[in-house]
Motif scaffolding. Structure first.
Motif, PDB file in Angstrom:
ATOM      1  N   SER A  55       0.829  -1.207   0.000  1.00 53.75           N
ATOM      2  CA  SER A  55       0.000   0.000   0.000  1.00 53.75           C
ATOM      3  C   SER A  55       0.861   1.253   0.000  1.00 53.75           C
ATOM      4  CB  SER A  55      -0.935  -0.008   1.212  1.00 53.75           C
ATOM      5  OG  SER A  55      -1.781   1.124   1.205  1.00 53.75           O
ATOM      6  N   PHE A  56       1.870   1.270   0.843  1.00 52.76           N
ATOM      7  CA  PHE A  56       2.776   2.421   0.850  1.00 52.76           C
ATOM      8  C   PHE A  56       3.479   2.557  -0.512  1.00 52.76           C
ATOM      9  CE2 PHE A  56       3.214   2.359   5.705  1.00 52.76           C
ATOM     10  CZ  PHE A  56       2.480   3.521   5.854  1.00 52.76           C
ATOM     11  N   ALA A  57       3.916   1.434  -1.085  1.00 55.11           N
ATOM     12  CA  ALA A  57       4.598   1.481  -2.379  1.00 55.11           C
ATOM     13  C   ALA A  57       3.684   2.044  -3.464  1.00 55.11           C
ATOM     14  CB  ALA A  57       5.087   0.083  -2.771  1.00 55.11           C
ATOM     15  N   ARG A  58       2.416   1.656  -3.408  1.00 54.42           N
ATOM     16  CA  ARG A  58       1.476   2.151  -4.415  1.00 54.42           C
ATOM     17  C   ARG A  58       1.146   3.619  -4.177  1.00 54.42           C
ATOM     18  NH1 ARG A  58      -1.625  -3.602  -3.952  1.00 54.42           N
ATOM     19  NH2 ARG A  58      -0.613  -4.627  -5.708  1.00 54.42           N
ATOM     20  N   CYS A  59       1.131   4.036  -2.918  1.00 52.13           N
ATOM     21  CA  CYS A  59       0.939   5.463  -2.634  1.00 52.13           C
ATOM     22  C   CYS A  59       2.079   6.281  -3.233  1.00 52.13           C
ATOM     23  CB  CYS A  59       0.855   5.705  -1.124  1.00 52.13           C
ATOM     24  SG  CYS A  59      -0.733   5.252  -0.373  1.00 52.13           S
ATOM     25  N   GLU A  60       3.268   5.705  -3.257  1.00 48.93           N
ATOM     26  CA  GLU A  60       4.408   6.404  -3.853  1.00 48.93           C
ATOM     27  C   GLU A  60       4.353   6.338  -5.381  1.00 48.93           C
ATOM     28  OE1 GLU A  60       8.197   5.373  -2.337  1.00 48.93           O
ATOM     29  OE2 GLU A  60       7.714   5.875  -0.259  1.00 48.93           O
ATOM     30  N   SER A  61       4.106   5.141  -5.905  1.00 46.64           N
ATOM     31  CA  SER A  61       4.175   4.980  -7.359  1.00 46.64           C
ATOM     32  C   SER A  61       3.034   5.681  -8.084  1.00 46.64           C
ATOM     33  CB  SER A  61       4.184   3.489  -7.731  1.00 46.64           C
ATOM     34  OG  SER A  61       2.970   2.864  -7.372  1.00 46.64           O
ATOM     35  N   THR A  62       1.901   5.860  -7.425  1.00 48.94           N
ATOM     36  CA  THR A  62       0.755   6.506  -8.071  1.00 48.94           C
ATOM     37  C   THR A  62       0.727   8.012  -7.865  1.00 48.94           C
ATOM     38  OG1 THR A  62      -0.628   6.122  -6.107  1.00 48.94           O
ATOM     39  CG2 THR A  62      -0.676   4.437  -7.838  1.00 48.94           C
ATOM     40  N   GLY A  63       1.665   8.554  -7.102  1.00 47.31           N
ATOM     41  CA  GLY A  63       1.732  10.001  -6.927  1.00 47.31           C
ATOM     42  C   GLY A  63       1.053  10.541  -5.690  1.00 47.31           C
ATOM     43  N   ARG A  64       0.516   9.668  -4.866  1.00 49.17           N
ATOM     44  CA  ARG A  64      -0.149  10.171  -3.657  1.00 49.17           C
ATOM     45  C   ARG A  64       0.833  10.867  -2.707  1.00 49.17           C
ATOM     46  NH1 ARG A  64      -3.459   6.609  -5.922  1.00 49.17           N
ATOM     47  NH2 ARG A  64      -5.647   6.421  -5.276  1.00 49.17           N
ATOM     48  N   VAL A  65       2.013  10.290  -2.562  1.00 49.02           N
ATOM     49  CA  VAL A  65       3.035  10.939  -1.737  1.00 49.02           C
ATOM     50  C   VAL A  65       3.529  12.211  -2.426  1.00 49.02           C
ATOM     51  CG1 VAL A  65       5.333  10.703  -0.722  1.00 49.02           C
ATOM     52  CG2 VAL A  65       3.731   8.766  -0.652  1.00 49.02           C
ATOM     53  N   LYS A  66       3.678  12.150  -3.721  1.00 52.58           N
ATOM     54  CA  LYS A  66       4.140  13.314  -4.470  1.00 52.58           C
ATOM     55  C   LYS A  66       3.195  14.498  -4.295  1.00 52.58           C
ATOM     56  CE  LYS A  66       5.540  14.828  -9.107  1.00 52.58           C
ATOM     57  NZ  LYS A  66       5.654  14.443 -10.536  1.00 52.58           N
TER      58      LYS A  66
END
Length: 678
Positions: A55-66
């Motif tokens: 979930s954290f990885a997908r938050c990063e890869s999909t731009g949510r963290v960005k």
């Protein structure tokens, strides 16, 4: 992960002083319960090692963290789809925080802190936190409007984001003792309370959860503004004059948002099922903490409507794909059932609060049904594949189902995967509860818990193989010999009650009794509100044993549920079963279960991570090789727990089975595609 117990105790003490009213029953905190079982603990480990990192990885890869990084820099363009995508980070932090209390993990804890730093930098000086606007206030997300809050009723989700922030901060604070996320949440909550309220801005939040979150912050701080604002948001519903109240379209009359009439006048579960569940949870919170009898009457009536007319047999909520919403009374179609995973999660929150209000096992019965069936069905056994919706049937010849026939790793609207990350590790907090010197045992999970009775510690160790076996053992060890009551939930299904209403019933009347003994000696007991009440003077090492009957039961539906007439569903213990193509010669929609069918249950350790299967010789409809003759032949039906379906590829699945052939419909060859679920 050390925290100042003195600081937490002082905050709790201050909150108590500020809370003259509360739930009559209190939960035993999740930090006081440790699991050792073979059903939930492995799922929690998978959640910790697979689901949360993914979930954290997908938050990063999909731009949510960005999005948060760009908000901190005030430059860039919002790079995901929905303005509520911020909440996927909050929910995963919440789940990871719960998980840290189960599995201490310095690396994960440090990563969470790094994300919290990013979130803190994205917060505006006055506490506002909403990346869809902060990145570029001149060109915010289309759902956000030109100014703060102007589209909150329908689209912006600004308060929804805040609510998930508060929920995450609560879990993170109690799991770690750190205040870094809590301080962000309190700053935002202070802003919300300064903007909304009597004499200030009026709105009913479009997607509820801020109300639940404010109550949790109130519990930590004792600050009355938080509770008052939660109550204000609940009471704002039903006063907006911009709807066409006579329209039958829920989008136009406000019922989609539970905003059609004031909450105190609502008596029916309506609208978007997730929003509804969060609202009803908040109504229970506010009713308990303020003593508001009208709100209590409303939430009691709404719950009764849900449990008697609007819940699927596996605990699913929200029958209608259009609007992800509740249908009319008894509108529970199988082919187009929606049953969003998030709605089952909201149902757990709601039912637990109803139990805390009333101390009645019927709410825990429904919670258990949702937990073991329609909730964890949303999570693949691999820990990283999901269902947004949860089907009641998948057939090769049905073209208009709204369901995903196979699991997905992520969704554009990925609320369900991240919601599961926070629910799974919080389950220890639902096992025990207390009222004065009465200890409730609500869920049956091997492990140990320590609680205070008469100001002294009492340890309870559970040993069982639930949900596969009904033999339950509880070793009770008070610090000193003491008199108090243990209230052990005797599930409705063990008392010939399929659900606490007449919506579903068992067609076979099993007379097996629940046997209870202490230290090997049978004991008499009374049943009060579904609990076996055992009041005695307990001494160190007393062993209480409860033996629940685990018969295979046939479930039938109320005659007003049209789709289920002439059909049966199968249940054993708390589990609803289904037939899946992989175990039944490639099909499942051709199986009959006549009234004289008998079942054998056996555990298969190498199937679907270990499951109890049900088997019976039953008639199966077959078509000859020339496709001209239809007949029945006897074959072995193998049924698996509903939660485990769709882990072996795509194919047919059925929950409700015809008892006999009523008619035959001829379908020509065709290519069918499922409709979109959103």
């Amino acid at each position: 992960m050390k925290r100042s117990l003195f600081a937490i105790t002082m905050l709790a003490a201050n909150a108590v002083l500020a809370q003259p009213k509360d739930y009559p029953v209190h939960s035993v905190n999740f930090t006081a319960v440790q699991f050792t079982d073979n059903f939930w603990l492995p799922r929690m480990k998978v959640n910790h090692t697979v689901t949360i990192p993914a979930s954290f990885a997908r938050c990063e890869s999909t731009g949510r963290v960005k999005n948060f990084e760009m908000a901190a820099a005030h430059t860039g363009k919002f790079c995901t789809t929905f303005p509520f995508d911020d909440t996927d980070i909050y929910k995963t932090i919440e789940g990871a925080s719960f998980s840290l209390s189960l599995f201490p993990d310095k690396k994960l804890e440090a990563y969470i802190d790094s994300l919290i730093d990013i979130v803190a930098k994205a917060q505006e000086p006055d506490g506002y936190l909403y990346t869809a606007r902060t990145i570029n206030p001149q060109q915010p997300h289309a759902w956000a409007g030109a100014e703060r809050w102007v589209k909150e009723r329908e689209l912006s989700h600004e308060l929804y984001n805040s609510g998930h922030l508060y929920e995450a901060a609560y879990a993170h604070y109690y799991a770690t003792g750190k205040k870094n996320l809590l301080n962000i949440a309190l700053k935002n909550a202070d802003l919300v309370c300064s903007v909304f309220g009597p004499g200030k801005k009026h709105v009913a939040p479009g997607h509820e959860i801020v109300e639940m979150g404010l109550v949790k912050l109130y519990r930590i701080t004792g600050k009355p503004e938080y509770l008052n604002t939660a109550k204000f948001f609940v009471e704002e519903r039903g006063h907006y004059n911009g709807y066409d109240v006579k329209s039958k379209d829920s989008w136009k009359n406000g019922s989609y948002w539970q905003d059609q009439i004031p909450v105190v006048d609502q008596r029916e579960a309506v609208g978007h099922a997730v929003r509804a569940g969060y609202l009803y949870s908040a109504v229970a919170d506010v009713a308990a903490l303020t003593g508001d009898e009208k709100l209590l009457q409303a939430v009691d009536s709404i719950w009764q409507n849900m449990v008697s007319k609007k819940i699927y047999v596996q605990g699913g909520l929200g029958a209608i794909p259009a609007g992800e919403r509740y249908g009319e009374n008894y509108e529970l179609p199988n082919g187009t059932a929606y049953n969003e995973t998030c709605a089952a999660i909201a149902g757990v929150y709601w039912n637990y609060r109803m139990f805390l209000l009333h101390g009645d096992s019927k709410y825990m019965d429904v919670l258990e049904k949702q937990l073991y069936n329609g909730l964890i069905s949303g999570l693949g056994l691999d820990g990283k594949s999901f269902f947004y919706t949860n089907a009641m049937q998948i057939t090769n010849h049905f073209s208009h189902h709204a369901m995903e026939p196979e699991r997905s790793g992520w969704f554009d609207c990925s609320c369900c995967p991240t919601n599961l990350t926070r629910l799974i590790p919080s389950i220890p907090g639902y096992v025990y509860a207390q009222k004065a010197d009465a200890v409730y045992i609500n869920l049956f999970v091997s492990g140990k818990a320590t609680m205070q009775v008469h100001g002294k510690p009492v340890q309870i160790v559970q040993q069982n193989n639930y949900p596969w076996e009904g033999a339950l053992s509880f070793t009770v060890t008070p610090q000193k010999t003491d008199a108090f009551s243990l209230l052990v939930r005797i599930p409705g299904w063990a008392r010939n009650e399929a659900i606490p209403s007449n919506l579903y019933a068992f067609s076979d009347n099993v007379t097996s009794q629940v046997a209870i003994s202490i230290n090997g000696q049978p004991v008499e007991y009374t049943i009060e509100k579904g609990y076996a009440v055992i009041k005695r003077t307990w001494k160190k090492g007393d062993v209480l044993k409860v033996d629940l009957p685990m018969d295979v039961r046939r479930v039938v539906a109320n005659e007003k549920v049209k789709d289920d007439q002439g059909k049966v569903a199968l249940q054993r213990g708390p589990l609803i079963y289904c037939a899946e193509w992989a175990d039944n010669n490639g099909k499942a929609a051709n199986i009959l279960i006549p009234s004289n069918a008998t079942f054998q249950a056996r555990f298969q350790p190498n199937l679907l991570n270990g499951v109890e299967v049900l088997q019976s010789e039953v008639p199966v409809i077959t078509v000859d090789e020339n496709a001209q003759t239809v007949s029945t032949s006897r074959k072995t039906l193998t049924a698996i727990p509903y939660y485990a379906w769709a882990n072996r590829g795509k194919g047919e699945m059925m929950v409700w089975f015809p008892v006999k052939v009523k008619d035959v419909e001829i379908i020509g060859e065709q290519t069918l595609q499922p409709i979109e679920n959103k």
